[in-house]
Design a protein around this motif. Structure first.
Motif, mmCIF file in Angstrom:
data_model
loop_
_atom_site.group_PDB
_atom_site.id
_atom_site.type_symbol
_atom_site.label_atom_id
_atom_site.label_comp_id
_atom_site.label_asym_id
_atom_site.label_seq_id
_atom_site.Cartn_x
_atom_site.Cartn_y
_atom_site.Cartn_z
ATOM 1 N N GLY A 105 25.863 72.572 89.744
ATOM 2 C CA GLY A 105 24.935 72.507 88.756
ATOM 3 C C GLY A 105 25.432 72.374 87.303
ATOM 4 O O GLY A 105 24.778 72.373 86.311
ATOM 5 N N GLU A 106 26.666 71.497 87.479
ATOM 6 C CA GLU A 106 27.235 71.140 86.266
ATOM 7 C C GLU A 106 27.002 69.551 86.049
ATOM 8 O O GLU A 106 27.356 68.446 86.604
ATOM 9 N N LYS A 107 26.062 69.187 85.222
ATOM 10 C CA LYS A 107 25.574 68.098 84.838
ATOM 11 C C LYS A 107 26.426 67.108 83.809
ATOM 12 O O LYS A 107 26.254 67.463 82.586
ATOM 13 N N ALA A 108 27.148 66.196 84.256
ATOM 14 C CA ALA A 108 28.354 65.696 83.366
ATOM 15 C C ALA A 108 27.895 64.547 82.523
ATOM 16 O O ALA A 108 28.392 64.271 81.403
ATOM 17 N N ASP A 109 26.662 63.686 83.201
ATOM 18 C CA ASP A 109 26.304 62.769 82.281
ATOM 19 C C ASP A 109 27.523 61.482 82.288
ATOM 20 O O ASP A 109 27.242 60.901 81.080
ATOM 21 N N GLN A 110 28.094 61.538 83.229
ATOM 22 C CA GLN A 110 29.143 60.401 83.377
ATOM 23 C C GLN A 110 30.060 60.508 82.174
ATOM 24 O O GLN A 110 30.749 59.604 81.730
ATOM 25 N N MET A 111 30.281 61.734 81.749
ATOM 26 C CA MET A 111 31.462 62.130 80.733
ATOM 27 C C MET A 111 32.244 63.216 81.126
ATOM 28 O O MET A 111 31.890 64.107 81.787
ATOM 29 N N LEU A 144 31.747 52.555 83.818
ATOM 30 C CA LEU A 144 32.300 51.498 83.013
ATOM 31 C C LEU A 144 31.298 50.561 82.371
ATOM 32 O O LEU A 144 31.388 49.900 81.250
ATOM 33 N N HIS A 145 30.138 50.321 83.209
ATOM 34 C CA HIS A 145 29.002 49.261 82.896
ATOM 35 C C HIS A 145 27.911 49.847 82.466
ATOM 36 O O HIS A 145 26.826 49.046 82.306
ATOM 37 N N ASP A 146 27.870 51.240 82.320
ATOM 38 C CA ASP A 146 26.349 51.508 82.192
ATOM 39 C C ASP A 146 26.193 51.418 80.346
ATOM 40 O O ASP A 146 27.075 52.002 79.464
ATOM 41 N N GLN A 147 25.370 50.443 79.916
ATOM 42 C CA GLN A 147 25.189 50.433 78.438
ATOM 43 C C GLN A 147 24.159 51.176 77.782
ATOM 44 O O GLN A 147 23.919 51.021 76.721
ATOM 45 N N LYS A 164 26.493 56.885 71.482
ATOM 46 C CA LYS A 164 27.434 55.781 72.310
ATOM 47 C C LYS A 164 27.069 55.860 73.801
ATOM 48 O O LYS A 164 26.569 56.821 74.478
ATOM 49 N N THR A 165 27.787 54.807 74.266
ATOM 50 C CA THR A 165 27.742 54.626 75.856
ATOM 51 C C THR A 165 28.797 55.603 76.605
ATOM 52 O O THR A 165 29.619 56.182 75.993
ATOM 53 N N PRO A 166 28.599 55.738 77.884
ATOM 54 C CA PRO A 166 29.539 56.659 78.442
ATOM 55 C C PRO A 166 31.025 56.204 78.384
ATOM 56 O O PRO A 166 31.997 56.831 78.023
ATOM 57 N N LEU A 167 31.082 54.628 78.165
ATOM 58 C CA LEU A 167 32.413 54.276 78.174
ATOM 59 C C LEU A 167 33.044 54.499 76.571
ATOM 60 O O LEU A 167 34.328 54.798 76.416
#
Length: 645
Positions: A105-111, A144-147, A164-167
């Motif tokens: 249940g931990e939604k990190a959102d690519q971070m 890396l590619h998610d804008q 900001k983007t995830p990167l």
């Protein structure tokens, strides 16, 4: 990998061989740590503040024998934990925007997890309190590619990250973490942003993307952080394992060959992107279908004993391995459907556990003077705070004992979690930013954790040790000299092996092109000529016929062999470097056409398993190769001319 997947999901995934080392524990009676082996008992520096940690080490890092050292040659022990999240937390089904569809249940959102709950400085303050000095930071190639900009809610406690983007968030986390003195190791955990590790499209580095894309992403990332010297390492890929139909392999020469893929990328990173990085290579985490009666196992680092990596910079290689109690050397960790009757690590006795750990991974640091000798980083292990299984709890204590006894580098999984969700993390934050976990009262893991981070360890200067490296020409060139890579192809069409700069060739196999290089005993030997000599005739044969009736390719006066080439199995040429001093001219012929001919104890280790081998002594250099084209001989290497240094 962490806590187990839900039983039904895990069983379905592993029925077809998806593997998945996750968390848990092993059996035996827990006891106090045994006295450290190959380590100097000394009180470690406690890095409790940014200033203390920053001043305690100087980047970049490299290796000396079994130890990682900083720029001043002082031992730097990776006392780490995994700050996960940027690799993806989505389970792969249901609504990706629903936290319930994410692991625990931990939604990190690519971070990195927790940025919605606590400011980065508050999170880092907890890291300092834990006593760690380094962070393994997983990421996915998809991230890396998610804008798309991250949502405001996902960075609610860090408003400076809005838009900001995830990167770009990844950049900010790295900048803040390294500014406080932590070392950061980048870990390519997944291709896609899904939680690892089952049949999820992330089994191999090239399951959901091409090998070229994987390499290019790494080159780009290494260049991105090149100027931040506290970004110290590249952990090339996480838990390489089986898909439904195929296994990754170690040196088959195809596009599933993890040995070749990691070898190539490691060299590219050091020559094209950032020569300061440590290159961290895990073994293969699972092969075979996990069903009773069918072959299946967890190779880990066992194949390294007979085929290791030789990087273009041989002081940059680190081995890595993962251990969780609920898995085993032949057990994926599944329960119910897909479970085999093989023992889990937590079901082994203390003695059997230690013997298994030694066989699967720890031998690479325990055995010095071998081609595989290198630092070992246990880059994942862990257990839940709610664990009640006595076997699991005993495993954790036993495993910590073994880490302490071996003065092992480590990284706990995971570091940060959401309070009220997962139980494996050691620092948890609730929605209001309040912290709980192993630093607070009531967590049974605290005693073992505190023992681990405060245990005696080797500190201070690490002596420079002899280096041994093997060359593997099974499927391609092994030109591991940075200098030779800048020159033209010295034997076009042949498979070529060249020792790393500063080393000499001392061993060869009778067939298949394996070789052994070293710098042992060769002080003052480094070459003085910028262009080595290629020898493919007998022009330099001197002082009598040292292999009567055989063709001899021999180096000139005061030259020593640094490389060789073959066409098929046949000798093609030798590569000779000019020494910086006069070399001995008296020598001996070492025949290996009918059996091994090596110095006692086989320094350097087994470098050509299943093949006859010849090897000069550590006080000698190889000056030539002899072979014959007689019937059924095939011009394979038969003898070495070994001369005193």
């Amino acid at each position: 990998m962490r806590r187990p997947l839900q039983p039904a999901v895990l069983a379905a995934a592993l029925l077809f061989g998806a593997l998945g080392a996750s968390p848990a524990v092993a059996a035996g009676t827990a006891s106090t740590a045994e006295s450290a082996t190959a380590a100097t008992a000394a009180t470690p520096v406690t890095a409790g503040t940014p200033a203390v940690l920053s001043d305690s080490w100087r980047p970049p890092l490299s290796t000396r024998g079994r130890y990682i050292v900083d720029a001043e040659g002082n031992r730097f022990k990776l006392k780490s934990a995994n700050w996960h999240g940027a690799q993806g937390s989505w389970s792969g089904s249901a609504d990706i925007n629903d936290p319930a569809s994410h692991h625990d249940g931990e939604k990190a959102d690519q971070m990195p997890l927790g940025l919605d709950r606590a400011p980065i400085p508050q999170i880092l303050a907890g890291f300092h309190e834990l006593g760690i000095n380094s962070i393994r930071l997983p990421f996915s190639n998809e991230m890396l590619h998610d804008q798309r900009p991250v949502s405001d809610a996902s960075v609610a406690a860090n408003p400076q990250l809005r838009g900001k983007t995830p990167l770009q968030v990844f950049d900010a986390v790295i900048a803040a973490t390294t500014a406080e003195g932590f070392a950061v190791v980048l870990n390519n955990h997944t291709n896609t942003s899904r939680f690892c590790c089952g049949l999820d499209g992330n089994e191999r580095w090239n399951t959901s993307q091409s090998t070229a894309q994987w390499e290019n992403d790494w080159i780009s990332l290494a260049r991105r952080y090149k100027d931040n010297k506290r970004v110290v390492g590249a952990d090339l890929y996480n838990e390489v394992r089986r898909t439904i139909t195929d296994d990754a392999n170690w040196n088959w020469g195809n596009d599933h060959d993890w040995w070749a893929a990691s070898q190539r990328l490691g060299d590219r990173l050091l020559t094209e992107a950032n020569p300061d990085l440590l290159v961290i290579v895990e073994g293969i985490n699972w092969q075979g279908i996990p069903a009773d009666g069918l072959p299946h196992w967890r190779p880990t680092l066992e194949p390294v004993r007979t085929l290791s990596h030789t990087l273009v910079a041989s002081n940059k290689l680190v081995h890595a391995a993962h251990f969780y109690g609920y898995t085993g050397p032949n057990h994926t960790g599944a329960t119910g459907m897909g479970e085999t009757h093989d023992p889990r690590y937590q079901e082994l006795s203390r003695e059997d556990l230690f013997a298994t750990l030694q066989r699967q991974a720890f031998y690479v640091t325990a055995e010095s003077g071998r081609h595989f000798t290198a630092p070992l980083w246990i880059s994942e292990f862990g257990i839940g705070s709610d664990e009640t299984n006595p076997q699991a709890r005993a495993w954790f204590g036993n495993f910590v004992d073994y880490l302490i006894a071996n003065d092992a580098d480590f990284a706990y999984w995971p570091l940060v979690g959401w309070a009220g969700h997962g139980t494996w993390s050691i620092l948890n934050f609730d929605s209001a930013g309040h912290r709980s976990g192993i630093l607070d009262n009531g967590d049974w893991r605290a005693a073992n954790w505190n023992r681990l981070v405060s245990s005696p360890q080797k500190t201070g200067q690490v002596a420079v040790s002899d280096t041994w490296d093997m060359l593997n020409l099974d499927h391609a060139d092994a030109v591991q000299s940075a200098h030779m890579r800048t020159l033209a192809d010295w034997d076009s069409g042949a498979r070529k092996g060249t020792c790393p700069d500063g080393q000499r060739l001392v061993g060869l196999a009778h067939r298949d092109g394996r070789g052994l290089c070293t710098d042992a005993g060769s002080s003052g030997l480094p070459a003085t000529s910028l262009v080595p000599t290629v020898v493919s005739d007998e022009r330099y044969v001197q002082q009598g016929d040292w292999a009567g009736g055989y063709t001899k390719y021999q180096c000139g006066p005061n030259q020593f062999m640094i490389g060789y080439s073959v066409r098929g199995q046949a000798v093609s040429a030798v590569l000779c470097a000019q020494a910086g001093r006069n070399l001995g001219a008296n020598g001996r012929t070492v025949w290996f056409d009918r059996g091994d001919n090596r110095p006692a104890a086989g320094p350097g280790g087994e470098f050509a398993s299943g093949n006859y081998k010849g090897q000069c002594g550590t006080d000698e250099y190889a000056a030539g190769i002899a072979f014959t084209g007689a019937w059924a001989k095939g011009k394979t290497p038969d003898a070495l001319l070994c001369r005193k240094l």
